[in-house]
Design an enzyme around this catalytic site. Structure first.
Site: not given
Ligand code: 5RP
Length: 226
Positions: A29-30, A83, A85, A96, A99, A105, A123
């Site tokens: 997600t993101g 995914d 982070a 994480k 979101g 996740e 990140k």
């Protein structure tokens, strides 16, 4: 000058090289994952067959819109999970949940044979994670007590959006500042042990590979899990 979105897209594009036809693919997600989904949809249009296992309602919606098959009730080992982070340390420990999708996740990551984290290079922290507040998903029932017990571990928590942020699972998110986290695995398990905590956004021993977008090109870091 390369902007942050270009770095995210660079990492996402590199991750697509690990996807083969016939695979089940965890869909994170993101905003970084969104680039991955866009790239994946092109491979699907070219005939690649994959089953996506989405980590949020929003990702499922985007994937379906892009023509990617999704299965919320997948059973068995997922071949690969891609995914994003919020923070990454050099050992592959993650924060994480920026979101709010941390629970699904973590379920998807822990049911995947391989976990690839894609991100822009900002990140990656030199040593410790913890500048980004740790998201903790808590059940609404007696949530103030749950949060008080998290704070007993040394954190300072605020309910996201004053309690108006509700996850896909009907829970709340507390964003907790623990400062620099020297022992993420220990803090992860201490928070997880508190009744009322649905999940904590510290992910340890789950990430196999980090792909970062950098102005000089993508950088891949393979993680040796402990
Ligand atoms: C959502 C997440 C995201 O992966 C994380 O917040 C990174 O998002 P972005 O790619 O938009 O920076 O954990 O719960």
């Amino acid at each position: 000058m390369v902007n942050q979105d270009e770095l995210k897209k660079m990492a996402a594009t590199e991750a697509l090289k690990y996807i083969k036809s016939g695979m089940s693919v965890g869909l994170g997600t993101g905003s970084t994952v969104k680039f991955f989904l866009e790239g994946l949809s092109l491979l699907v249009k070219d005939g690649m067959k994959i089953t996506g296992v989405p980590t949020s309602v929003e990702t499922a919606r985007i994937a379906r819109t892009l023509g990617i098959t999704v299965n919320d009730e997948f059973t068995g080992k997922i071949d690969i999970d891609v995914d994003g982070a919020d923070e990454i340390d050099p050992s592959g420990n993650l924060i994480k949940g920026g979101g709010g999708a941390l629970l699904r996740e973590k379920i998807v990551a822990s049911n995947s044979s391989m976990v690839i984290i894609i991100a822009d290079e900002m990140k990656l922290k030199e040593e410790f994670i913890g500048a980004f507040k740790v998201p903790v998903e808590v059940f609404p029932f007696l949530h103030r007590n749950t949060i008080a017990r998290i704070e007993e571990l040394g954190g300072k928590c605020h309910l996201r959006n004053n309690g108006n942020f509700v996850t896909d699972n009907g829970n709340l998110v507390a964003d907790c500042d623990f400062g620099m986290i020297k022992d993420p695995a220990r803090l992860e398990s201490m928070i997880k042990l508190i009744p009322g905590v649905a999940e904590v956004g510290i992910f340890t021993s789950l990430c196999d590979m980090i792909i970062l977008g950098t102005p000089g090109g993508h950088r891949t870091i393979k993680i040796k899990k402990v």
